[in-house]
Design a protein around this motif. Structure first.
Motif, PDB file in Angstrom:
ATOM      1  N   ALA A   5       0.828  -1.215   0.000  1.00  0.00           N
ATOM      2  CA  ALA A   5       0.000   0.000   0.000  1.00  0.00           C
ATOM      3  C   ALA A   5       0.856   1.255   0.000  1.00  0.00           C
ATOM      4  CB  ALA A   5      -0.934   0.002   1.206  1.00  0.00           C
ATOM      5  N   ILE A   6       2.088   1.143   0.502  1.00  0.00           N
ATOM      6  CA  ILE A   6       2.982   2.301   0.606  1.00  0.00           C
ATOM      7  C   ILE A   6       3.827   2.345  -0.656  1.00  0.00           C
ATOM      8  CG2 ILE A   6       4.746   3.439   2.004  1.00  0.00           C
ATOM      9  CD1 ILE A   6       3.706   1.815   4.403  1.00  0.00           C
ATOM     10  N   ALA A   7       3.275   2.935  -1.702  1.00  0.00           N
ATOM     11  CA  ALA A   7       3.901   2.912  -3.017  1.00  0.00           C
ATOM     12  C   ALA A   7       3.750   4.271  -3.690  1.00  0.00           C
ATOM     13  CB  ALA A   7       3.261   1.821  -3.876  1.00  0.00           C
ATOM     14  N   PRO A   8       4.682   4.610  -4.560  1.00  0.00           N
ATOM     15  CA  PRO A   8       4.597   5.887  -5.277  1.00  0.00           C
ATOM     16  C   PRO A   8       3.252   6.057  -5.981  1.00  0.00           C
ATOM     17  CG  PRO A   8       6.732   4.872  -5.657  1.00  0.00           C
ATOM     18  CD  PRO A   8       5.904   3.859  -4.918  1.00  0.00           C
ATOM     19  N   LEU A   9       2.744   7.275  -5.927  1.00  0.00           N
ATOM     20  CA  LEU A   9       1.480   7.694  -6.539  1.00  0.00           C
ATOM     21  C   LEU A   9       0.249   7.189  -5.805  1.00  0.00           C
ATOM     22  CD1 LEU A   9       2.345   7.412 -10.346  1.00  0.00           C
ATOM     23  CD2 LEU A   9       2.670   9.343  -8.793  1.00  0.00           C
ATOM     24  N   HIS A  10       0.448   6.398  -4.750  1.00  0.00           N
ATOM     25  CA  HIS A  10      -0.675   6.066  -3.872  1.00  0.00           C
ATOM     26  C   HIS A  10      -0.937   7.268  -2.957  1.00  0.00           C
ATOM     27  CE1 HIS A  10      -0.724   1.364  -4.072  1.00  0.00           C
ATOM     28  NE2 HIS A  10      -0.887   1.942  -5.252  1.00  0.00           N
ATOM     29  N   THR A  11      -2.046   7.217  -2.244  1.00  0.00           N
ATOM     30  CA  THR A  11      -2.432   8.320  -1.363  1.00  0.00           C
ATOM     31  C   THR A  11      -2.474   7.860   0.082  1.00  0.00           C
ATOM     32  OG1 THR A  11      -3.721   9.472  -3.059  1.00  0.00           O
ATOM     33  CG2 THR A  11      -4.284   9.931  -0.767  1.00  0.00           C
ATOM     34  N   ALA A  12      -1.870   8.662   0.957  1.00  0.00           N
ATOM     35  CA  ALA A  12      -1.908   8.413   2.391  1.00  0.00           C
ATOM     36  C   ALA A  12      -2.617   9.564   3.087  1.00  0.00           C
ATOM     37  CB  ALA A  12      -0.495   8.266   2.959  1.00  0.00           C
ATOM     38  N   VAL A  13      -3.458   9.231   4.047  1.00  0.00           N
ATOM     39  CA  VAL A  13      -4.140  10.220   4.883  1.00  0.00           C
ATOM     40  C   VAL A  13      -3.655  10.017   6.308  1.00  0.00           C
ATOM     41  CG1 VAL A  13      -6.351  11.058   5.749  1.00  0.00           C
ATOM     42  CG2 VAL A  13      -6.166  10.238   3.385  1.00  0.00           C
TER      43      VAL A  13
END
Length: 288
Positions: A5-13
């Motif tokens: 889930a922790i990957a470039p272009l993903h989104t974290a809130v």
């Protein structure tokens, strides 16, 4: 390898992302190439944190800040809609907002209400607001909830905080159980259990970090390492307390029930010597 889930272009809130562990995590996510939204109720802190994140980002479109009180379900739903409109799908949710104004059993009701609504209610709100869409998009997802060792060993002195963090533990365990039993679910949960961390929540009147405390950055480094290893319980040591001592304290706490000792016997005068010997490893028998 990083958690998928922790990957470039993903989104974290990141809830409570304007300072402390939340801001350290947000910086780590930005450096990993994620789009990052920080949510906090303190506008001044948000502005300063956003400037720090923008300095690390590839461009201003990689980060955003949203002012919201996590105990406000309706407000959080509006914030989620704004994040979705700006960044699209959310892959990482870190429910980290927390306060610790102090409490006693018969003390100020305002403190009880605030602690339970933010420390526990905010995590429930964040999960229930963002979780369904994270499940629906079908891509790898991760929900990290910040608990506390105080929610496991429940030391005397601040019962409201202990109750809230004990609730976070129970909620996150139930969340992971439900996720792993949901057909097709690509979302996982993890419980972050910090040790003594030097943040605005813990420093009080001190101006210098105690030698025993970890920094927020050290805590996030450990979190990332254990996420990559697949841990659910991310039990953080610090410079004062090694994991072995944490484990013994937790086993002793569970032993109060199993062996029908007085509650919080670790702090009971009749059990002080027994616990001290057990914690030091002099008594290799079980905690009972």
């Amino acid at each position: 390898m990083h958690h998928p889930a922790i990957a470039p272009l993903h989104t974290a809130v990141v809830m409570g992302g304007a300072s402390g562990i939340g801001l350290a995590a947000a910086k780590r996510f930005v450096r990993a190439g994620l789009r990052v939204a920080i949510v906090d109720r303190r506008i001044e802190d948000l502005a300063a944190a956003l400037a720090e994140l923008e300095a690390l980002a590839d461009g201003p479109d990689q980060v955003l800040a949203a002012a919201c009180d996590v105990s406000d379900r309706a407000g959080l739903e509006k914030t989620a809609a704004h994040i979705a409109e700006t960044f699209g799908k959310v892959h990482v949710l870190m429910n980290n907002a927390g306060i610790q104004p102090g409490s006693s059993i018969f003390g100020d009701q305002t403190n009880w209400d605030a602690v339970l609504s933010i420390n526990l209610g905010g995590i429930i709100n964040g999960t229930r607001v963002f979780g369904p869409s994270m499940l629906a998009h079908g891509e790898p997802g991760l929900i990290v909830n910040t608990g506390s060792k105080q929610g496991i060993t429940t030391p005397p002195g601040d019962p409201a905080y202990n109750v809230s963090k004990a609730g976070v533990k129970v909620f996150t365990e139930a969340l992971q159980h439900e996720l792993r039993n949901t057909q097709g679910a690509q979302v996982e949960a993890a419980l972050l259990i910090p040790g003594f961390v030097w943040t605005g929540l813990t420093k009080g009147s001190r101006t210098e970090k105690p030698a025993g405390a970890w920094t927020a950055e050290e805590t996030v480094d450990f979190m990332m390492e254990r996420l990559e290893a697949g841990d659910f319980y991310i039990l953080c040591p610090d410079n004062d307390t090694p994991r072995r001592l944490d484990e013994r304290r937790m086993r002793w706490a569970a032993g109060d029930i199993i062996d029908n000792r007085p509650p919080l016997s670790r702090w009971h005068k009749d059990y002080a010597e027994h616990f001290a010997a057990y914690a030091a490893g002099e008594d290799e028998a079980d905690a009972g």
